[in-house]
Design an enzyme around this catalytic site. Structure first.
Site, PDB file in Angstrom:
ATOM      1  N   THR A 150     -19.225 -38.640  25.179  1.00  0.00           N
ATOM      2  CA  THR A 150     -19.908 -39.238  26.331  1.00  0.00           C
ATOM      3  C   THR A 150     -20.751 -38.202  27.073  1.00  0.00           C
ATOM      4  O   THR A 150     -21.768 -38.539  27.660  1.00  0.00           O
ATOM      5  CB  THR A 150     -18.891 -39.863  27.303  1.00  0.00           C
ATOM      6  OG1 THR A 150     -17.829 -38.937  27.491  1.00  0.00           O
ATOM      7  CG2 THR A 150     -18.339 -41.140  26.740  1.00  0.00           C
ATOM      8  N   THR A 151     -20.305 -36.930  27.042  1.00  0.00           N
ATOM      9  CA  THR A 151     -21.102 -35.878  27.685  1.00  0.00           C
ATOM     10  C   THR A 151     -22.285 -35.540  26.793  1.00  0.00           C
ATOM     11  O   THR A 151     -23.420 -35.417  27.264  1.00  0.00           O
ATOM     12  CB  THR A 151     -20.244 -34.620  27.915  1.00  0.00           C
ATOM     13  OG1 THR A 151     -18.975 -35.017  28.405  1.00  0.00           O
ATOM     14  CG2 THR A 151     -20.880 -33.696  28.915  1.00  0.00           C
TER      15      THR A 151
ATOM     16  N   ASP B 210     -14.283 -35.750  31.265  1.00  0.00           N
ATOM     17  CA  ASP B 210     -14.827 -36.852  30.473  1.00  0.00           C
ATOM     18  C   ASP B 210     -16.144 -37.326  31.092  1.00  0.00           C
ATOM     19  O   ASP B 210     -16.166 -37.772  32.231  1.00  0.00           O
ATOM     20  CB  ASP B 210     -13.786 -37.981  30.458  1.00  0.00           C
ATOM     21  CG  ASP B 210     -14.228 -39.160  29.628  1.00  0.00           C
ATOM     22  OD1 ASP B 210     -14.744 -38.921  28.537  1.00  0.00           O
ATOM     23  OD2 ASP B 210     -14.067 -40.297  30.075  1.00  0.00           O
TER      24      ASP B 210
ATOM     25  N   ASP C 119      -9.523 -41.048  24.489  1.00  0.00           N
ATOM     26  CA  ASP C 119     -10.622 -40.501  23.683  1.00  0.00           C
ATOM     27  C   ASP C 119     -10.160 -40.204  22.262  1.00  0.00           C
ATOM     28  O   ASP C 119     -10.868 -40.481  21.295  1.00  0.00           O
ATOM     29  CB  ASP C 119     -11.171 -39.215  24.328  1.00  0.00           C
ATOM     30  CG  ASP C 119     -12.181 -39.536  25.413  1.00  0.00           C
ATOM     31  OD1 ASP C 119     -12.261 -40.722  25.772  1.00  0.00           O
ATOM     32  OD2 ASP C 119     -12.871 -38.626  25.904  1.00  0.00           O
TER      33      ASP C 119
END
Length: 535
Positions: free
Chosen positions: A101-102, A68, A403
């Site tokens: 998020t990446t 994550d 997530d």
């Protein structure tokens, strides 16, 4: 007389003074961009379903294994101020969308790389920044045009998008189990009066070591990671439970100040013990009078919540006791049980109790948990009991589930789906490139450069899957130019397919917020031309 003549040239030169040393400002900008790109490159390898995981060794000696982006960046010790902005960027994506998020950091890194080449070409930062702003607005329009509306009643589509989010995680092999859990738990806490809002605090995740992730279950009710207080031999299973959540202590009273009582003879000693007994018995009689048979007692700092004596009497009264309930859990519990917390024994009334069919202690793994099921008039809350063979898997399962919950929440907020697998990014790149030809001057040049930058997502996806990135991205661009909007990289087959038919879908909100947040962050970094340290 000669002196004014000497000064005249100086005043003339001050009007046309044009040389300013820009070297330092350019250096600062380059340093900021370099630092931020280093951070982006660090998480780039963990993008996509074939991305690598990172092992994070914390200062306390703990080890985290995660995929994550927000978790990885959160635990990085960064000193460069511009690099810290990327951490905040992934945090804000985590708050807005929960997933991607990446992606958002990788996009920001690619945009910065192109900014550097534009700056080197001598384009002013403000021009670049304005072009970026226009680009982000246009990108959101393009994405929205690609999106397909979805209904909350269409459970299959929701599960597809949740499992797409889980596929890039460590626990991807369990996505068929975790995705439906995420969808059902979010749908069960959606309030019909406010259909666009989901508070994920209403979904409680309880982690218990032991078993495998396969044993994870959705509990319609409450689960406590505690065992029942057995000291007095009280019941461990109660049917038709009447549950009270109390915030006072069932133990002898203490004075507010530190003092000591000196007892001179035994009769006084006996009187003290007798008074204690009567005091506790009086409390328990009041509790029993309302028909209550399960007590949840809030953790107390000042004195023991229950003593051995009170546990003994409670056991005789056939009342089950669960103690050490955290203060911040009280709100969730009272919402679930549809009862009121009781702060004083004098306010103990039957209408403040919650009702449930069954409260029982269950042995799980090496510990015990307490389950409350069949709650009458249950509030809109739900509990997920996550299991795992070791702490690392357990923590990662919790993060992945979070997530997936966020993805479903996005779909509740904004009910549109979009293809995954690098398809939207390539489509954006193509359409923005075409749009750049319509623009004039520097803007056109900047937009064309940034349109190329968006190809970093499919490129990285292909690279992480061990495919030939240049061949794949070229082919992908070719397909999109031919009108196949949903063509994307199928990482499992290692080729380009219609990604929509492969069920690789994601919420529109994840993509739009990734683009807007990344451009905002890059514009901010561009505008900085000096760093002032204050000691």
């Amino acid at each position: 007389m000669a002196s004014p003549a000497v000064q005249a040239p100086r005043s003339a030169s001050s009007k046309t003074e044009s040389y300013v040393d820009n070297k330092r400002k350019a250096d600062i900008r380059q340093a900021n961009i370099a630092a931020a790109r280093t951070v982006a490159d660090a998480v780039r390898t963990s993008l996509g379903p074939k991305g690598m995981d990172k092992m994070i060794s914390l200062a306390s000696g703990e080890v985290l294994i995660t995929n994550d982006g927000a978790t990885i960046l959160n635990n990085m010790e960064l000193l460069q101020p511009a690099a810290k902005m990327l951490v905040d960027l992934s945090k804000s994506q985590d708050v807005v969308a929960g997933d991607g998020t990446t992606t958002v950091v990788v996009i920001a890194g690619a945009l910065l790389k192109h900014c550097l080449s534009l700056l080197t070409a001598g384009i002013h930062p403000t021009v670049i920044s304005d072009s970026l702003h226009k680009l982000s607005l246009k990108a959101v329009d393009v994405l929205t045009a690609m999106a397909v509306p979805v209904e909350l009643s269409d459970r299959d589509s929701l599960i597809k998008s949740a499992s797409t989010s889980l596929n890039s995680k460590v626990v991807s092999q369990y996505s068929s189990l975790l995705a439906p859990i995420a969808v059902d738990s979010v749908l069960s806490v959606v309030d019909p009066e406010k259909p666009d809002l989901v508070d994920l605090r209403d979904v409680k995740i309880v982690k218990k070591l032991g078993g495998t992730v396969d044993d994870t279950e959705l509990v319609k009710g409450l689960v406590f990671d505690k065992k029942v207080s057995h000291a007095g031999g009280g019941p461990t299973r109660v049917e038709n439970a009447k549950i009270a959540v109390i915030q006072f202590q069932i133990s002898p009273p203490k004075t507010d100040i530190e003092q000591s009582i000196v007892v001179s003879d035994y009769t006084q000693m006996d009187r003290i013990l007798k008074e204690e007994r009567n005091y506790i018995l009086g409390m328990i009689k009041k509790i029993k009078a309302t028909g209550c048979n399960v007590l949840l007692i809030q953790k107390s700092i000042l004195r023991d919540a229950v003593t051995d004596l009170s546990l003994h009497y409670l056991a005789k009264a056939k009342i089950m006791v669960i103690k050490d309930i955290e203060r911040d859990e009280i709100e969730f519990i009272t919402k679930s049980l549809n009862c009121l917390p009781i702060a004083n024994i004098e306010h103990f009334r039957a209408e403040k109790l919650g009702y449930a069919d069954l409260v029982e202690e269950v042995s799980i793994g090496d510990g015990k948990i307490v389950k409350i099921t069949g709650i009458k008039d249950m509030g809109r809350t739900t509990t997920v009991l996550v299991r795992g063979s070791n702490q690392l898997v357990l923590d990662e399962a919790e993060r992945s589930l979070h997530d997936a919950l966020c993805v479903v929440r996005c779909l509740v907020n904004k009910r549109f789906l979009i293809a995954g697998g690098g398809a939207p990014e390539i489509e954006l790149s193509r359409q923005l490139g075409a749009w750049a030809k319509v623009l004039h001057g520097m803007e056109s040049y900047c937009v064309r450069s940034f349109a190329e930058a968006l190809e970093v997502i499919p490129y990285t996806l292909a690279e992480n899957a061990g495919l030939n990135p240049i061949a794949i991205v070229t082919e992908l661009r070719n397909r999109h130019a031919g009108g196949e909007n949903n063509a994307g990289i199928n990482v499992r087959k290692g080729q380009i397919t219609n990604i929509w038919d492969e069920n690789v879908v994601q919420p529109l909100l994840v993509s739009t917020s990734a683009i807007t947040l990344a451009t905002e962050c890059v514009r901010m970094i561009l505008k900085i031309d000096d760093i002032v340290t204050v000691r």
